[in-house]
Scaffold this motif. Structure first.
Motif, short mmCIF file in Angstrom:
data_model
loop_
_atom_site.label_atom_id
_atom_site.label_comp_id
_atom_site.label_asym_id
_atom_site.label_seq_id
_atom_site.Cartn_x
_atom_site.Cartn_y
_atom_site.Cartn_z
N PRO B 276 -1.23 -6.75 9.23
CA PRO B 276 -0.79 -6.32 7.90
C PRO B 276 0.70 -6.54 7.67
O PRO B 276 1.16 -6.62 6.52
CB PRO B 276 -1.11 -4.82 7.88
N ALA B 277 1.47 -6.63 8.75
CA ALA B 277 2.92 -6.66 8.64
C ALA B 277 3.52 -8.07 8.73
O ALA B 277 4.67 -8.29 8.36
CB ALA B 277 3.54 -5.79 9.76
N ILE B 327 -0.56 -0.79 9.59
CA ILE B 327 -0.25 -0.42 8.20
C ILE B 327 0.93 0.56 8.17
O ILE B 327 1.83 0.44 7.33
CB ILE B 327 -1.51 0.19 7.54
N LEU B 328 0.94 1.52 9.09
CA LEU B 328 2.04 2.49 9.15
C LEU B 328 3.34 1.84 9.62
O LEU B 328 4.41 2.13 9.09
CB LEU B 328 1.69 3.65 10.09
N GLY B 331 4.96 0.18 6.95
CA GLY B 331 5.68 1.18 6.15
C GLY B 331 7.04 1.52 6.73
O GLY B 331 7.97 1.90 6.04
N LEU B 332 7.14 1.35 8.05
CA LEU B 332 8.39 1.63 8.76
C LEU B 332 9.36 0.45 8.70
O LEU B 332 10.53 0.59 8.40
CB LEU B 332 8.03 1.92 10.23
N PHE B 333 8.83 -0.76 9.00
CA PHE B 333 9.70 -1.91 9.27
C PHE B 333 9.85 -2.91 8.12
O PHE B 333 10.62 -3.86 8.25
CB PHE B 333 9.16 -2.69 10.48
N ALA B 334 9.11 -2.76 7.01
CA ALA B 334 9.14 -3.77 5.95
C ALA B 334 10.58 -4.04 5.51
O ALA B 334 11.40 -3.12 5.43
CB ALA B 334 8.32 -3.30 4.76
N SER B 335 10.85 -5.33 5.27
CA SER B 335 12.24 -5.70 4.96
C SER B 335 12.26 -6.77 3.87
O SER B 335 11.62 -7.82 3.98
CB SER B 335 12.91 -6.21 6.23
N ASP B 361 -4.21 4.07 4.33
CA ASP B 361 -4.89 4.16 5.63
C ASP B 361 -6.02 5.18 5.58
O ASP B 361 -7.15 4.92 6.02
CB ASP B 361 -3.88 4.59 6.71
N VAL B 362 -5.70 6.36 5.05
CA VAL B 362 -6.70 7.44 5.01
C VAL B 362 -7.85 7.08 4.07
O VAL B 362 -9.02 7.20 4.43
CB VAL B 362 -6.03 8.77 4.58
#
Lengths: 112, 408
Positions: B276-277, B327-328, B331-335, B361-362
């Protein structure tokens, strides 16, 4: 006549075969077998889980000889197959009733 | 809106690479089962190429990428690829013919139900399996694909990002795998007999083919031969190699031996997690994603025996957990430095994006689990999912296909 069944460590097969050939043994049958004795099994690891594997791979050698040769064959196999560590295997000696060569119909020691 | 030859050629080649992943997966799974089930296991992946491709060209593509109906599903306006031809669809890719986008997406639809098969390996009847997989693709894959990637899809509208299928492919199949492992129950003799892989070289070959194909899966998802494709390609490789290294390291410390199956599993865990990332994060983030995947998925797989379900080939622990985590981590690393078309994540000062990803995700996990569970129960009640006890003893190769893989 005796049938000598020796269960040995797989990597000892060539040593045993060469030693028996040097003794004048003209033929033998081998099979890949699995089993355990005092050595028990070993553990294997798949995706972090340990599995106990009881049956270890061995080679079974079957040789048929005249009774007078039996002790000499046993001594030869013992010497060639021995590493001194647990798991060296066993030798079974069986009295044999009859041997027949299929091609000629010869029987007894002539057929060995 | 002109068709660019380079982009078109790149996406076509990527489609072929993604296709190869399904036979690769078949070998990856096939090596891990017992010798009497290798053909049955390979077939469950392989047959999806036929069943799902047919479904895709008639209704799947339209349900996923057709005109939006209420944010939930695409209409059947493109039934049988009506209007899907040489001109691009600017909602998705403005420089390649829509028919190229369609066939590329087809390969994703094919491999996703194939991933689930690892959960019920060695015990499911063939034709109930085909019915389940077809219904699952229609009722689970197509809607989720539309929510996340389709023009007008409600998760997409919420700002959810999923570059190449962490939600659509890996979490959806992982959640379905959990449902399948629970509904079908354990294999006969589970916990008493040992179910050891019969041919690990086959599994390693499969892992290599998966890795190779994954470049098409992730880099191809840029849908153009551009810099995003380049960074996605690099991120994919870095996560795979660090996933492999980390899994091996954890295993070495935990069990005292670095195993080949561990190397393959760690690489696949890294690949699934970075999916996803891939197009939204830089190389250093990709290495961290791989390291997290290697350790976390190892623990996920180890937790299986304590949780008491027989997910035979660890689809939940690797794809489900990997997709969820990826996916999480996105959410942390997207740039936006890496991909100006993306967003910034939590570490780049945008915490709300992390929350959006968590919600997705949920939602996807729960939807995929619940609908899969209901579908499996319905198919089980109507025609029965499980092979007979004798067939399970004899093996699927003979009972389902009348063949054996290896003869003396």
């Amino acid at each position: 006549m005796k049938k000598i069944e020796a269960i040995v460590k797989p990597f000892k097969l060539d040593d045993v075969k060469d030693a028996l050939n040097a003794l004048g043994i003209k033929g033998m049958t081998i099979s890949e077998v699995k089993g355990y004795g005092r050595q028990r099994g070993h553990k294997e690891i798949y995706r972090g889980a340990e599995y106990k594997v009881d049956f270890l791979p061995k080679i079974k050698i079957e040789v048929v000889v005249d009774s007078s040769m039996a002790q000499q064959v046993i001594d030869t196999i013992m010497k060639a197959a021995k590493t001194g560590k647990i798991g060296d295997g066993k030798i079974f000696v069986v009295s044999l009733e009859e041997v027949i060569r299929i091609r000629t119909g010869e029987t007894g020691t002539d057929a060995i | 809106m002109h068709v660019q030859p380079a982009d078109t050629a790149f996406v076509l080649i990527s489609a072929a690479l993604v296709l190869l992943m399904t036979p690769g997966l078949a070998l990856f799974y096939g090596g891990m089962v017992r010798a009497k089930n290798v053909l049955g296991t390979i077939m469950q992946s392989f047959i999806m190429i036929s069943v799902i491709s047919l479904e895709w060209v008639y209704i799947g593509y339209s349900m996923s990428f057709g005109p939006d109906v209420g944010g939930f599903i695409g209409s059947l306006a493109m039934f049988g690829l009506k209007g899907v031809g040489a001109s691009p669809n600017p909602s998705y890719a403005s420089t390649i013919p829509q028919v190229v986008f369609m066939i590329y997406q087809c390969m994703f639809a094919v491999i996703t139900p194939a991933l689930i098969t690892g959960a019920f390996a060695e015990r499911m009847r063939f034709w109930p399996f085909m019915i389940f997989s077809l219904l699952w693709t229609i009722l689970v894959y197509n809607p989720i694909c539309h929510w996340v990637w389709g023009a007008g899809g409600w998760l997409k509208a919420m700002g959810v990002l999923d570059f190449a299928g962490g939600l659509v492919v890996h979490l959806s199949s992982g959640a379905a795998a959990l449902a399948a492992a629970i509904v079908l129950g354990k294999r006969k003799g589970y916990g008493r007999e040992t179910f050891m892989p019969h041919n690990l070289p086959l599994t390693l070959l499969g892992a290599g083919l998966l890795w190779f194909g994954w470049f098409g899966f992730n880099a191809g998802s840029a849908l153009a031969a551009n810099s995003v494709a380049g960074s996605a390609f690099v991120a994919t490789h870095l996560a795979a190699m660090s996933g492999m290294a980390m899994w091996i390291l954890v295993e070495w410390i935990h069990r005292g031996k670095p195993t080949t199956l561990g190397a393959a599993s760690g690489a696949v865990a890294g690949l699934a997690t970075v999916t996803p990332a891939a197009g939204f994060v830089g190389p250093n983030s990709a290495v961290v994603i791989g390291l997290v995947a290697g350790a976390l998925c190892y623990m996920g797989v180890a937790a299986k025996s304590r949780l008491g379900y027989d997910d035979s080939l660890d689809v939940v622990g690797i794809h489900g957990l990997g997709g969820f985590t990826g996916i999480l981590l996105l959410g942390l690393f997207a740039s936006k430095v890496v991909n100006p078309g993306g967003v910034n994540g939590l570490l780049n000062g945008n915490p709300s994006f992390f929350v959006t990803q968590l919600v997705a995700d949920v939602v996807v996990g729960v939807y995929a689990f619940v609908v899969s569970w209901i579908l499996l129960k319905v198919v089980d009640t109507l025609i029965g999912l499980r092979v007979t006890e004798e067939a399970e003893l004899e093996g699927l190769d003979l009972s389902e296909h009348g063949e054996t893989a290896y003869t003396m």
